[in-house]
Structures are given as structure tokens and as C-alpha cells.
Design a protein around this motif. Structure first.
Motif, mmCIF file in Angstrom:
data_model
loop_
_atom_site.group_PDB
_atom_site.id
_atom_site.type_symbol
_atom_site.label_atom_id
_atom_site.label_comp_id
_atom_site.label_asym_id
_atom_site.label_seq_id
_atom_site.Cartn_x
_atom_site.Cartn_y
_atom_site.Cartn_z
ATOM 1 N N GLU A 332 35.770 116.365 44.080
ATOM 2 C CA GLU A 332 36.810 115.980 45.022
ATOM 3 C C GLU A 332 37.882 115.161 44.298
ATOM 4 O OE1 GLU A 332 32.793 116.211 47.003
ATOM 5 O OE2 GLU A 332 33.627 114.964 45.406
ATOM 6 N N HIS A 333 39.129 115.418 44.621
ATOM 7 C CA HIS A 333 40.277 114.789 43.943
ATOM 8 C C HIS A 333 40.320 115.160 42.458
ATOM 9 C CE1 HIS A 333 41.241 112.136 47.389
ATOM 10 N NE2 HIS A 333 39.930 112.122 47.569
ATOM 11 N N GLY A 334 39.610 116.227 42.095
ATOM 12 C CA GLY A 334 39.561 116.628 40.694
ATOM 13 C C GLY A 334 38.699 115.723 39.839
ATOM 14 N N HIS A 335 37.812 114.967 40.465
ATOM 15 C CA HIS A 335 37.041 113.935 39.752
ATOM 16 C C HIS A 335 35.543 114.133 39.953
ATOM 17 C CE1 HIS A 335 36.145 110.016 38.041
ATOM 18 N NE2 HIS A 335 35.518 109.649 39.144
ATOM 19 N N TRP A 336 34.775 113.774 38.941
ATOM 20 C CA TRP A 336 33.320 113.746 39.021
ATOM 21 C C TRP A 336 32.854 112.316 38.740
ATOM 22 C CZ3 TRP A 336 30.307 118.249 39.891
ATOM 23 C CH2 TRP A 336 31.034 119.437 39.932
#
Length: 517
Positions: A332-336
């Protein structure tokens, strides 16, 4: 005179019987006192978000956590005070905000900054309870420190167990995203063997043994079982991967254009790990599936422990608390992983179950914080909460109260930027989230409306329709931050600018494992 001597001779003959009877009565009285007290089983997952069936996640297979939630009270809007392992754990084990613990980094022992604090487990020791840790409660470099005490606080516990299992021994089989393998790199492994061979499986076995022991002794206990999973590497026996077959683990895409709508520190927080940005969709799905498989493995170990609790009869006098040290992004949001002020990083599961807690009340949707654990547990056990504790007791909810105990949950985060450190604060209400970043001597904000945007993708800070809401929440946030920075009376020493514990640079962190299973 003769009668008097005969009387004392008579007493002397039976003095041992009388002393034995007196000892028996005292022991019986003490046992009766103990039997009236409740115990506490605190279960803490590592890096677990709300990927749980009871929280409405259709991909999750977590029957044991779901059952626990059904038998107790589930909080849907619980948030940590710092979305990073070390600071969060110090916070909820002391009932203090990170601005008060002065602990906002890893590699800090709790007593480096607040040496006189009475931790939750220490308080139980002072109340003549047996305080025990199995696994990870304070910060560990995971998986590096598995099998050690790491950054533990030995004043908190009477006994500790540091399990060490097959997942640690077989690290060379782990798949990972970059050659330098550590606890901050996405990594996963479909393991062979039994649950009981894994570190958390061994931890469950150790916890079960303690329950057997206390069932026999009748001694009151505070037993904290801390998992090392689902923190990376995502390791679970193959059968848990099979549970997740043929499910849609697609990961949302995030564009660079989106980053322009949020303050720079927020954008940095979701792009800080370059190797995790823009993953191939199939690889991202494989990693997400591994996370869910590991969550199912954790759930199974919780089930083993709760089954033993019931089998021994200790469930009738034991409060069970289940939570996690922070949330976790899965693309999500391009984040892990964690370390953002978005919902995915701050929100955690929180469940209370046991005697004195009414079931069937339905979920609690009001905002609560993990600093509330300490005073809630104290009130459930009719113990006096130390004066310095800043959390609020959630006990009224367990009796059916509908009156909100909090109107917002506070979280903070430090983010390193090219211009220096940015300080972020966030409040989550029942409907809104407001983030404030102090950066370059300016405040910059994010505002999200969960009624229409639960994924927090539309920053409404410049939307004129939300001007009144924004202005109101700014005042709330300012007051929350000010209160969280006050010195807690009764805490004792509070040390600023303490440096993290020195760690040598040794080759263990540079080992290059095979990228194949």
C-alpha cells in the motif's frame, strides 16, 4: 502451681501439632487469596497488521484469533504510539508516550532513558506475581538476535526463555531481495518440518509448559509470549502456504505522481527502501502470500497455547490480551513494512478476553492506544496503576459502556530527509486522520477522511470543504502533542539525547545466503 506446670507440659506435648496446624491455616489462607486473583497471558505478534479474519480480511485464515475475538472484546481502531519495534514496545510496556520515554530508536534499553520506571512486568513482580517472558517482548534485531536476550530488561521478569528453532538454523535457505540479508529486507521461505521445530513453535511449547506448571502450583502469573513472526523472513511450514493457494494476493500500484500530493517526509517514508519499490507484480504477490502464510502459522501456535489454557482450567481466571508492536504495509502506498504515519503502519489488532470481560458486546470502533494496555490490565486485576502511567483504562468498555474513552489516538515518527530530521505526529479519530510534519521550520499536513478514503490516498488538506475540520483537528493534535511531552510525575529520571547501544560491525550481517530455496 502443680496445675500450672501440668498445663505447660500439656502444651509442650502438642506444640508441634499446633504449629503445624497454624502453618496449614496460613498456607490455606494465602492459597485462597491467590485463587481469587486473575492471571494475565499477554500475546504479542511481531509486525502483524490486521490481516485477520475477525477484522474482516477475507484472505486471512486465522481461526484461533477469530475465536479469541468472538469470546472477548475486539478493538477495531487501536494504534501504536511509534510504528517501529523498539520505541513501540518500550511505550506499551511502560504506559508512556515516546516523547516521555525518550526512546525513538532501535538499540536502546528501556533503562538507558528512564532508569527508574516500573515496567508492566516489574509491577507484577511487586504484586507477588510470577513474571515470565517467552520470546520477544522488548526489541530484538530479528532474526539476528533469535536465541538471545537482545535488548531485554531483566528487572521486568522472574524467568525468561529465548527459543531458537529451525527457521534460524536454516537461514541460508531464505529467499531475499538483496544480497545483504538483515531484518529490514523482504525475505521468505516455505519451510519443511513441523510447527514445533520453528522458533515460535518452540515458544508455544515453552508457554504451554509454564501453564502446566502454574496449573499445578496455583501461583499467580503474568506470562508474556512474544512471537518473532510474521516479521521477516516470512517463514512458515509448507502446509500454511497450501492454505493460501488460489487466492488473489494482488498488490495495489502506486505512482510517483501521488507522492507530489503529500509532504516530503511522508513521501520519503514510503520510498526509503529502494529494492522494495516497483516490484514485479508476480513477485509482490508471492511475498504477500508468504506473509499471510506466516500469519496463519502464528495463529496456529496461539491456538495451541489457548487450548492448553482451557484444558488446565486456567482460562477461568486468566485475562488474555492479544496485540502487535505495530502494523505493516503490504505494498500500500508503494511501501512494504512499517515506519510511516499511514493507517497500515499505525493500526494493530487488539483483543481482550477472559473473566470480567463481557463477550457479545460487538467490536469497539472508538480510537484507543497501546499505552492503554498498562492501566487497563491494572484495573482488571484491581491493582493500583503507577502515577506516571499516561494511558487510559479501557475497562468501562468491558462492562458495555458506549462512552468514548478517547477521541483520538496519537502516533509519532521521525523521518530522515536530505535537509535533516523531520518530526511527524498523527492523530486518528473515529473518522479522520491528521498528520503533521515539522520540516524545514514549517508545519505541513495530511488530512484523510475514512468515510470515503479508508486507504488514505486523497490528501484533503487543500480542500475548502474540509477547512473547518482541518482547523479543529489541528487544535486537537497540538493539545495531544503537548500533553504527550509533559514530564510524568513519579517517573523518576528522564534522560535526553541518549545514544543507541554500540554494536560492532561484524561479518555476520554481511553473510550472503543463496537466493534459491
Amino acid at each position: 502451681m502443680i496445675y500450672f506446670k501440668n498445663f505447660w507440659n500439656y502444651l509442650n506435648r502438642f506444640k508441634f501439632i499446633l504449629l503445624g496446624l497454624l502453618f496449614f491455616l496460613i498456607s490455606t489462607f494465602n492459597l485462597a487469596q491467590n485463587s481469587e486473583k486473575f492471571n494475565v497471558l499477554l500475546i504479542i505478534a511481531d509486525d502483524l497488521n490486521c490481516a485477520i479474519g475477525a477484522y474482516g480480511d477475507s484472505l486471512a485464515y486465522t481461526p484461533n484469533i477469530d475465536k479469541l475475538a468472538n469470546e472477548g472484546v475486539l478493538f477495531t481502531n487501536a494504534h501504536v504510539q511509534y510504528p517501529l519495534c523498539g520505541p513501540s514496545r518500550v511505550s506499551f510496556m511502560t504506559g508512556l508516550y515516546p516523547d516521555q520515554t525518550k526512546s525513538k530508536e532501535l538499540r536502546l534499553h528501556v533503562r538507558q532513558t528512564i532508569p527508574d520506571v516500573i515496567t508492566l512486568g516489574q509491577k507484577f513482580r511487586m504484586e507477588n506475581y510470577h513474571s515470565i517472558r517467552v520470546g520477544k517482548v522488548y526489541h530484538y534485531h530479528n532474526p539476528r538476535d533469535i536465541g538471545t536476550a537482545s535488548y531485554d530488561d531483566h528487572y521486568t521478569w522472574d524467568r525468561t526463555v529465548n527459543p531458537y528453532g529451525r527457521d534460524k538454523i536454516e537461514e541460508h535457505k531464505v529467499t531475499f531481495l538483496k544480497p545483504r540479508f538483515n531484518g529490514g529486507v523482504l525475505s521468505w521461505h516455505k519451510a519443511s518440518g513441523k510447527d514445533e521445530e520453528q522458533t515460535d513453535g518452540i515458544g508455544a511449547t515453552n508457554t504451554i509448559a509454564f501453564l502446566d506448571e502454574f496449573a499445578k502450583s496455583g501461583e499467580n502469573f503474568f506470562l508474556a509470549f512474544g512471537f518473532y513472526r510474521p516479521h521477516v523472513p516470512f517463514v512458515a511450514p509448507e502446509k500454511y502456504y497450501e492454505l493460501q493457494k488460489n487466492k488473489d494476493f494482488s498488490v495495489p500500484q502506486s505512482s510517483s505522481q501521488y507522492l507530489k500530493t503529500i509532504p516530503e517526509p511522508a513521501a520519503i517514508s514510503v520510498r526509503r527502501k529502494k529494492e522494495q519499490v516497483g516490484l514485479d507484480p508476480e513477485l509482490a504477490q508471492e511475498i504477500k502470500q508468504a506473509y499471510y502464510a506466516t500469519v496463519s502459522f502464528v495463529d496456529a501456535q496461539i491456538g495451541r497455547v489457548l487450548d492448553k489454557l482451557k484444558k488446565t482450567g486456567l482460562d477461568k481466571k486468566t485475562i488474555v490480551v492479544f496485540t502487535s508492536d505495530h502494523g505493516y504495509h503490504l505494498g500500500e502506498h508503494g511501501h512494504w513494512q512499517k515506519q510511516t504515519l499511514f493507517e497500515h503502519a499505525t493500526r494493530v489488532p487488539l483483543i481482550f478476553s477472559g473473566p470480567g470481560i463481557s463477550s457479545g458486546l460487538g467490536p469497539i470502533n472508538e480510537p484507543v492506544e497501546l499505552v492503554d494496555l498498562y492501566p487497563t490490565i491494572m484495573e482488571l486485576l484491581q491493582m493500583e496503576t503507577p502515577d506516571f502511567v499516561r494511558g487510559k483504562s479501557l475497562h468501562p468498555y468491558f462492562k458495555g459502556s458506549k462512552t468514548p474513552i478517547r477521541n483520538s489516538a496519537l502516533t509519532e515518527l521521525l523521518v530522515r530527509t536530505p535537509e535533516g530530521m523531520a518530526q511527524g505526529y498523527s492523530i486518528k479519530t473515529k473518522r479522520y486522520r491528521l498528520n503533521r510534519w515539522s520540516h524545514n521550520n514549517l508545519f505541513k499536513y495530511e488530512l484523510y477522511d475514512h468515510e470515503y478514503d479508508r486507504d488514505e490516498l486523497i490528501n484533503l488538506v487543500n480542500d475548502q470543504q474540509y477547512t473547518k475540520v482541518l482547523d479543529s483537528l489541528k487544535k486537537v493534535l497540538e493539545k495531544r502533542v503537548s500533553d504527550a511531552q509533559e514530564y510524568p510525575e513519579g517517573l523518576g529520571r528522564q534522560l535526553d539525547n541518549v545514544q543507541p547501544w554500540f554494536e560492532p560491525r561484524f561479518n555476520l550481517m554481511k553473510r550472503k545466503f543463496s537466493k534459491t530455496n
